[in-house]
Design an enzyme around this catalytic site. Sequence first.
Site, mmCIF file in Angstrom:
data_model
loop_
_atom_site.group_PDB
_atom_site.id
_atom_site.type_symbol
_atom_site.label_atom_id
_atom_site.label_comp_id
_atom_site.label_asym_id
_atom_site.label_seq_id
_atom_site.Cartn_x
_atom_site.Cartn_y
_atom_site.Cartn_z
ATOM 1 N N ARG A 282 49.322 72.367 26.234
ATOM 2 C CA ARG A 282 49.987 73.502 26.885
ATOM 3 C C ARG A 282 50.683 74.325 25.807
ATOM 4 O O ARG A 282 51.520 73.803 25.065
ATOM 5 C CB ARG A 282 50.989 73.000 27.926
ATOM 6 C CG ARG A 282 51.770 74.105 28.588
ATOM 7 C CD ARG A 282 52.615 73.612 29.762
ATOM 8 N NE ARG A 282 53.374 74.726 30.264
ATOM 9 C CZ ARG A 282 54.705 74.854 30.165
ATOM 10 N NH1 ARG A 282 55.427 73.895 29.638
ATOM 11 N NH2 ARG A 282 55.298 75.935 30.617
ATOM 12 N N HIS B 83 56.842 82.454 27.864
ATOM 13 C CA HIS B 83 57.817 81.398 27.564
ATOM 14 C C HIS B 83 58.974 82.062 26.806
ATOM 15 O O HIS B 83 59.273 81.744 25.672
ATOM 16 C CB HIS B 83 57.153 80.276 26.762
ATOM 17 C CG HIS B 83 57.880 78.964 26.809
ATOM 18 N ND1 HIS B 83 57.312 77.794 27.263
ATOM 19 C CD2 HIS B 83 59.150 78.629 26.457
ATOM 20 C CE1 HIS B 83 58.181 76.795 27.176
ATOM 21 N NE2 HIS B 83 59.314 77.279 26.686
ATOM 22 N N GLU C 80 59.746 78.397 33.485
ATOM 23 C CA GLU C 80 61.164 78.259 33.816
ATOM 24 C C GLU C 80 61.876 79.602 34.021
ATOM 25 O O GLU C 80 62.760 79.983 33.240
ATOM 26 C CB GLU C 80 61.875 77.451 32.720
ATOM 27 C CG GLU C 80 61.282 76.066 32.517
ATOM 28 C CD GLU C 80 62.009 75.241 31.464
ATOM 29 O OE1 GLU C 80 62.885 75.784 30.763
ATOM 30 O OE2 GLU C 80 61.711 74.047 31.346
ATOM 31 N N ASN D 188 58.867 70.974 35.478
ATOM 32 C CA ASN D 188 59.523 70.500 34.259
ATOM 33 C C ASN D 188 60.740 69.681 34.664
ATOM 34 O O ASN D 188 61.591 70.163 35.422
ATOM 35 C CB ASN D 188 59.990 71.682 33.390
ATOM 36 C CG ASN D 188 58.827 72.424 32.748
ATOM 37 O OD1 ASN D 188 57.666 72.066 32.943
ATOM 38 N ND2 ASN D 188 59.146 73.458 31.987
ATOM 39 N N TYR E 24 63.740 66.946 33.090
ATOM 40 C CA TYR E 24 64.340 66.318 31.912
ATOM 41 C C TYR E 24 65.409 65.294 32.239
ATOM 42 O O TYR E 24 65.597 64.344 31.514
ATOM 43 C CB TYR E 24 64.956 67.391 30.995
ATOM 44 C CG TYR E 24 63.900 68.141 30.217
ATOM 45 C CD1 TYR E 24 63.508 67.709 28.959
ATOM 46 C CD2 TYR E 24 63.265 69.247 30.753
ATOM 47 C CE1 TYR E 24 62.519 68.376 28.236
ATOM 48 C CE2 TYR E 24 62.275 69.924 30.054
ATOM 49 C CZ TYR E 24 61.909 69.472 28.788
ATOM 50 O OH TYR E 24 60.921 70.116 28.086
ATOM 51 N N GLU F 84 56.401 69.676 31.648
ATOM 52 C CA GLU F 84 57.313 69.328 30.549
ATOM 53 C C GLU F 84 58.159 68.144 30.964
ATOM 54 O O GLU F 84 58.639 68.071 32.113
ATOM 55 C CB GLU F 84 58.280 70.471 30.203
ATOM 56 C CG GLU F 84 57.689 71.568 29.376
ATOM 57 C CD GLU F 84 58.716 72.647 29.027
ATOM 58 O OE1 GLU F 84 59.913 72.317 28.837
ATOM 59 O OE2 GLU F 84 58.300 73.818 28.958
HETATM 60 O O1 IFM Z 1 62.521 73.431 24.480
HETATM 61 C C1 IFM Z 1 62.668 73.664 25.839
HETATM 62 C C2 IFM Z 1 61.460 74.423 26.372
HETATM 63 O O2 IFM Z 1 61.253 75.605 25.687
HETATM 64 C C3 IFM Z 1 61.664 74.737 27.829
HETATM 65 N N1 IFM Z 1 62.032 73.582 28.589
HETATM 66 C C4 IFM Z 1 63.060 72.721 28.067
HETATM 67 C C5 IFM Z 1 62.799 72.378 26.619
HETATM 68 C C6 IFM Z 1 63.897 71.466 26.071
HETATM 69 O O3 IFM Z 1 65.145 72.069 26.183
#
Ligand code: IFM
Length: 470
Positions: free
Chosen positions: A81, A124, A169, A298, A300, A378
């Site tokens: 990606r 992005h 995002e 995404n 995290y 992500e």
């Molecule tokens: O690095 C970023 C990415 O560009 C977008 N999503 C979160 C990642 C980590 O912060």
Amino acid sequence: MPDATSPRSFPPTFFFGAATAAFQIEGAAHEDGRTDSIWDAFCRVPGAVVNADNGDVACDHYHRYRDDVSMMKDLGLEAYRFSTSWSRVQPDGGAFNPKGLDFYSRLVDELLDKGIAPWLTLYHWDLPQALQELGGWANRDTAFRFRDYALGVHDALGDRVTSWTTLNEPWCASFLSYIGGEHAPGIQDPATGLAAGHHLLLAHGLTVKDLAARDDSLQLGITLNLTVADAVDPTDAGDLDAARRIDGQFNRFFLDPIFRGSYPADVMQDVAHLGFEQHVQPGDLEIISSPIHSLGVNYYHGDAVSSRPTDAAMTTAAPSVRPKRSPFPAADDVYWHLRDLPTTGMGWEVQPEGLTRLLKRVHDEYTGPAGIALAVTENGAAYDDELVDGAVHDTERVSFLEAHLRAILDAIDDGVPVTGYFYWSLMDNFEWAWGYDKRFGIVRVDYETQERTPKDSAIAYTRVISGRSL
Ligand code: IFM
């Protein structure tokens, strides 16, 4: 149910990949016609980016893409990606730049030659600075400019790229950038940020509509950074309302218009005083809800939110892209609390089961009824890696990766169609306001020499990919 020690297999069609983004890895900021994006300009604002780092060189991927693709092949990656840089493709947002398009054409050829599926993201976060000077995403016209840019990229790559993501995002590209001011263009104005959010969604819809009309073989989608907002005290009305508001701004503000053709009523009520509705013109929501084929998620970290500050709250954590106080006006009195969970180098909670819950919820409420699949576009962690005798023993990242892959298997077992996974990131890179201070890669980058060193996490990932199980 398998016991905790028996290996679990991924479905035969599940793909394993890694993700990057143009500004974070390419460098060559002033080459072959590329002009400034909002991030080039933001990096020059004193104090905006740690160590005054910038994207001028980054991972020098623009010159090293062939070696980087070979490295992906060696790691066993099945998909990659990446994003195209609007400023490289249309310098100053103007005429198309053949040299810029040619770079992506060569990259795609290289990927295909190595049997790696390209997964292209059109935006992005690197808006041409010249368009920012016309108002950026607060200007409705930017949505139409974006659609034209997307069609130009499709003219060049549409014969070889099937998977197209419009935006990465949009929460970050609007609220974090135009309300929180932590990302480019560094604006802090709630009404402007809300307008930006709507125009990003409009850009997505216009693009999906036109790409679908051109070519029905394309797989079209958008990537959202979604969250699982848990109330710190689920019996406390204030905490529950904090969770509602965070869910509203991170998740439903984007999911509802895309999948239901409307903005959530409670969020609209929260922001009514900001005149948001004036930006939503007749027909916009129909365009924004144009059918897509896949939603990128995404994920995290977990989020435990409260309406009350606490001494054990985020105040003790490293500053993070997730601010202590939300930049969203309706969440002014929301506080993030840290639970008894491990944290990453960003100060983010490691909460893999949140990913299972998130995928299930999104499937049940949005993508399932629309009959579309999900991909995790992500997921990753920054840690303070050390290079010791030519190796990086990043055991925490190995655990993070494996735990989140298991969480995806749990969701699949629960009936959620998850088609694949992209680890963030293929290699260490420019982490926005953190510059080069935070390392997310499974491959270490030495920014002095540009040497790439696969970390233990890369080795572990390769093992998972080749066995298709863990
Ligand atoms: O690095 C970023 C990415 O560009 C977008 N999503 C979160 C990642 C980590 O912060």
